[in-house]
Design a protein around this motif. Structure first.
Motif, PDB file in Angstrom:
ATOM      1  N   UNK A   1       0.817  -1.292   0.039  1.00 18.75           N
ATOM      2  CA  UNK A   1      -0.032  -0.015  -0.109  1.00 18.75           C
ATOM      3  C   UNK A   1       0.834   1.108  -0.016  1.00 18.75           C
ATOM      4  N   UNK A   2       2.088   1.236   0.381  1.00 19.40           N
ATOM      5  CA  UNK A   2       2.708   2.344   0.531  1.00 19.40           C
ATOM      6  C   UNK A   2       3.055   3.086  -1.005  1.00 19.40           C
ATOM      7  N   UNK A   3       3.331   4.173  -0.992  1.00 15.68           N
ATOM      8  CA  UNK A   3       3.474   4.823  -2.379  1.00 15.68           C
ATOM      9  C   UNK A   3       5.093   4.844  -2.737  1.00 15.68           C
ATOM     10  N   UNK A   4       5.567   5.186  -4.008  1.00 19.80           N
ATOM     11  CA  UNK A   4       6.952   5.151  -4.145  1.00 19.80           C
ATOM     12  C   UNK A   4       7.523   6.265  -3.608  1.00 19.80           C
ATOM     13  N   UNK A   5       6.908   7.459  -3.283  1.00 20.12           N
ATOM     14  CA  UNK A   5       7.679   8.399  -2.598  1.00 20.12           C
ATOM     15  C   UNK A   5       7.655   8.159  -1.160  1.00 20.12           C
ATOM     16  N   UNK A   6       6.775   7.460  -0.584  1.00 13.38           N
ATOM     17  CA  UNK A   6       7.185   6.784   0.668  1.00 13.38           C
ATOM     18  C   UNK A   6       8.142   5.941   0.903  1.00 13.38           C
ATOM     19  N   UNK A   7       8.396   4.942  -0.360  1.00 18.88           N
ATOM     20  CA  UNK A   7       9.547   4.360  -0.369  1.00 18.88           C
ATOM     21  C   UNK A   7      11.001   5.162  -0.410  1.00 18.88           C
ATOM     22  N   UNK A   8      10.792   6.185  -1.339  1.00 24.53           N
ATOM     23  CA  UNK A   8      11.901   6.929  -1.397  1.00 24.53           C
ATOM     24  C   UNK A   8      12.467   7.564  -0.205  1.00 24.53           C
ATOM     25  N   UNK A   9      11.242   8.117   0.564  1.00 26.21           N
ATOM     26  CA  UNK A   9      11.684   8.607   2.011  1.00 26.21           C
ATOM     27  C   UNK A   9      12.400   7.681   2.834  1.00 26.21           C
ATOM     28  N   UNK A  10      11.882   6.450   2.865  1.00 28.53           N
ATOM     29  CA  UNK A  10      12.732   5.407   3.531  1.00 28.53           C
ATOM     30  C   UNK A  10      14.006   5.380   3.247  1.00 28.53           C
ATOM     31  N   UNK A  11      14.300   5.127   1.832  1.00 28.50           N
ATOM     32  CA  UNK A  11      15.608   4.839   1.301  1.00 28.50           C
ATOM     33  C   UNK A  11      16.521   5.954   1.702  1.00 28.50           C
ATOM     34  N   UNK A  12      16.099   7.455   1.456  1.00 29.60           N
ATOM     35  CA  UNK A  12      16.732   8.400   2.046  1.00 29.60           C
ATOM     36  C   UNK A  12      17.296   8.321   3.283  1.00 29.60           C
ATOM     37  N   UNK A  13      16.477   8.101   4.066  1.00 28.16           N
ATOM     38  CA  UNK A  13      16.791   8.185   5.514  1.00 28.16           C
ATOM     39  C   UNK A  13      17.625   6.822   5.891  1.00 28.16           C
ATOM     40  N   UNK A  14      17.462   5.854   5.378  1.00 33.07           N
ATOM     41  CA  UNK A  14      18.327   4.741   5.592  1.00 33.07           C
ATOM     42  C   UNK A  14      19.705   4.930   4.993  1.00 33.07           C
ATOM     43  N   UNK A  15      19.715   5.597   3.965  1.00 31.27           N
ATOM     44  CA  UNK A  15      21.253   5.750   3.040  1.00 31.27           C
ATOM     45  C   UNK A  15      21.914   6.745   3.967  1.00 31.27           C
ATOM     46  N   UNK A  16      21.428   7.737   4.564  1.00 31.59           N
ATOM     47  CA  UNK A  16      22.280   8.762   5.275  1.00 31.59           C
ATOM     48  C   UNK A  16      22.643   7.948   6.593  1.00 31.59           C
ATOM     49  N   UNK A  17      21.809   7.002   7.238  1.00 34.30           N
ATOM     50  CA  UNK A  17      22.455   6.404   8.561  1.00 34.30           C
ATOM     51  C   UNK A  17      23.342   5.495   8.109  1.00 34.30           C
ATOM     52  N   UNK A  18      23.181   4.876   6.889  1.00 34.65           N
ATOM     53  CA  UNK A  18      24.292   3.735   6.611  1.00 34.65           C
ATOM     54  C   UNK A  18      25.609   4.509   6.074  1.00 34.65           C
ATOM     55  N   UNK A  19      25.542   5.769   5.562  1.00 35.09           N
ATOM     56  CA  UNK A  19      26.606   6.331   5.244  1.00 35.09           C
ATOM     57  C   UNK A  19      27.348   6.879   6.471  1.00 35.09           C
ATOM     58  N   UNK A  20      26.965   7.222   7.505  1.00 32.53           N
ATOM     59  CA  UNK A  20      27.485   7.576   8.815  1.00 32.53           C
ATOM     60  C   UNK A  20      28.245   6.498   9.414  1.00 32.53           C
ATOM     61  N   UNK A  21      27.498   5.149   9.388  1.00 32.35           N
ATOM     62  CA  UNK A  21      28.190   3.973   9.725  1.00 32.35           C
ATOM     63  C   UNK A  21      29.434   3.763   9.028  1.00 32.35           C
ATOM     64  N   UNK A  22      29.294   3.793   7.588  1.00 29.31           N
ATOM     65  CA  UNK A  22      30.488   3.526   6.595  1.00 29.31           C
ATOM     66  C   UNK A  22      31.614   4.481   7.045  1.00 29.31           C
TER      67      UNK A  22
END
Length: 283
Positions: free
Chosen positions: A5-26
Motif C-alpha cells: 500500500x505504500x507509495x513510491x514517494x514513501x519508499x524514497x523517503x525510507x531509502x533516503x533516511x536509511x542511506x544517510x544512516x548507512x553512510x554514517x556507519x560506513x
C-alpha cells in the motif's frame, strides 16, 4: 502477492533516511585499519560492507516486511522473484576506492517494482552528495532538482576502459577521457549533472550496481541502456547485465553502443556462435 500500500514517494523517503544512516556507519570505517578480503569473484569486501548491509537489511525489511531483498553482500534468496517490490542494495559501491581512501564511494539503494526501478538513492557521504529520484516525480541532488550543466563547443567527456577508448579513437571521435570513479553508480549520476557526457561499463554489472542510478538518470531524461537488450530490467533470475551506456548526448549512441558490442559482445551472440559451431561439427 498484492502490491504494497505504500507509495513510491514513501519508499524514497525510507531509502533516503536509511542511506544517510548507512553512510554514517560506513564513514566510521573510512581511512581506518579495516579488515577486508576477496570474494570468490576476486572483488574485495570489507567489514564495513557487511555491517552496513546488516543495518540496511534490518532497517528496510522491518519497515517493509513484504518486500523482497537483493544485496551484493547477502546470499541471494529466490523468494524475491515472487515479490512485486524488492529492495536492491549495494551497501558500499566502490569498495576498492573505499579501501584506498578515495572519497567517491557510495551507498546505493533502490526499490524495484515488477522489474522496474521506481525509487533510488545514490549517496556519497564524503562528498556530501545525495542523489535521489522517484519514478514520475523527478530527480534531486541534495534536495534541489538536478540541472545538467552544459559546455557548448567542448568535446564530450567520457571515461571508459582502454579497449573502448581504442574503438572510439579508431572511429575518429573527438572527446576527452573522463575521470574514473570506482563507484559505477557515482559515475552514472555524473551524466545527469553534466560532469560527464557519457559513461560506459563492461558486461557483468549486476542489479545493485545500476538500479538506483537508473531511476535517477531516467527521471533526468538521460538515456541508459544495456546495449544488448535495451532499458535495464531488474529482479530477474539472472541479475547480470550486458555492457551499459548512459548518454547525455544522444548523437554519441550509435558509436558508443557499437564500440561496447565490439569489445564485450552480447550473450546472444555467444550462444549463436556456440550453436553454429555445434552445427558445423555435425556436418
Amino acid at each position: 502477492m498484492p502490491v504494497p500500500p505504500t507509495s513510491h514517494a514513501d519508499d524514497l523517503e525510507l531509502l533516503r533516511t536509511a542511506a544517510v544512516a548507512a553512510g554514517i556507519i560506513a564513514t566510521g570505517f573510512f581511512r581506518r585499519d579495516v579488515k577486508s578480503w576477496n570474494k570468490e569473484n576476486a572483488s574485495p569486501v570489507s567489514e564495513a560492507d557487511i555491517l552496513v548491509d546488516r543495518y540496511l537489511a534490518a532497517t528496510l525489511l522491518q519497515a517493509r516486511p513484504t518486500y523482497g531483498w537483493l544485496s551484493e553482500e547477502t546470499t541471494d534468496n529466490p523468494s524475491r522473484l515472487n515479490c512485486e517490490r524488492v529492495f536492491v542494495v549495494d551497501p558500499i559501491d566502490g569498495t576498492r576506492g573505499f579501501l584506498r581512501g578515495e572519497d567517491s564511494w557510495t551507498v546505493c539503494l533502490a526499490v524495484v517494482e515488477n522489474g522496474v526501478a521506481v525509487a533510488g538513492v545514490v549517496y556519497a557521504p564524503m562528498r556530501d552528495e545525495l542523489y535521489e529520484a522517484v519514478r514520475g516525480g523527478g530527480a534531486r541532488l541534495n534536495g534541489q532538482p538536478i540541472r545538467r550543466r552544459r559546455r557548448p563547443g567542448s568535446p564530450p567527456v567520457i571515461p571508459a576502459a582502454g579497449a573502448v577508448h581504442q574503438q572510439l579513437q579508431d572511429a575518429g571521435l573527438n572527446y576527452t577521457r573522463g575521470p574514473y570513479y570506482p563507484s559505477l553508480a557515482y559515475r552514472l549520476v555524473q551524466v545527469a549533472t553534466g560532469t560527464l557526457d557519457a559513461v560506459v561499463s563492461r558486461r557483468g554489472s549486476q542489479d545493485w550496481d545500476i538500479a538506483a542510478a537508473t531511476v535517477i538518470l531516467d527521471e533526468c531524461g538521460i538515456d541508459i541502456a544495456d546495449v544488448c537488450c535495451g532499458f535495464p530490467r531488474f529482479n530477474k533470475r539472472d541479475i547480470r547485465h550486458g555492457a551499459v551506456a548512459a548518454l547525455g548526448d544522444m548523437s554519441l549512441k550509435p558509436l558508443l553502443h557499437a564500440a561496447l558490442i565490439t569489445v564485450y559482445g552480447c550473450p546472444a551472440d555467444e550462444a549463436s556462435a556456440v550453436s553454429q559451431t555445434s552445427t558445423d561439427e555435425r556436418i
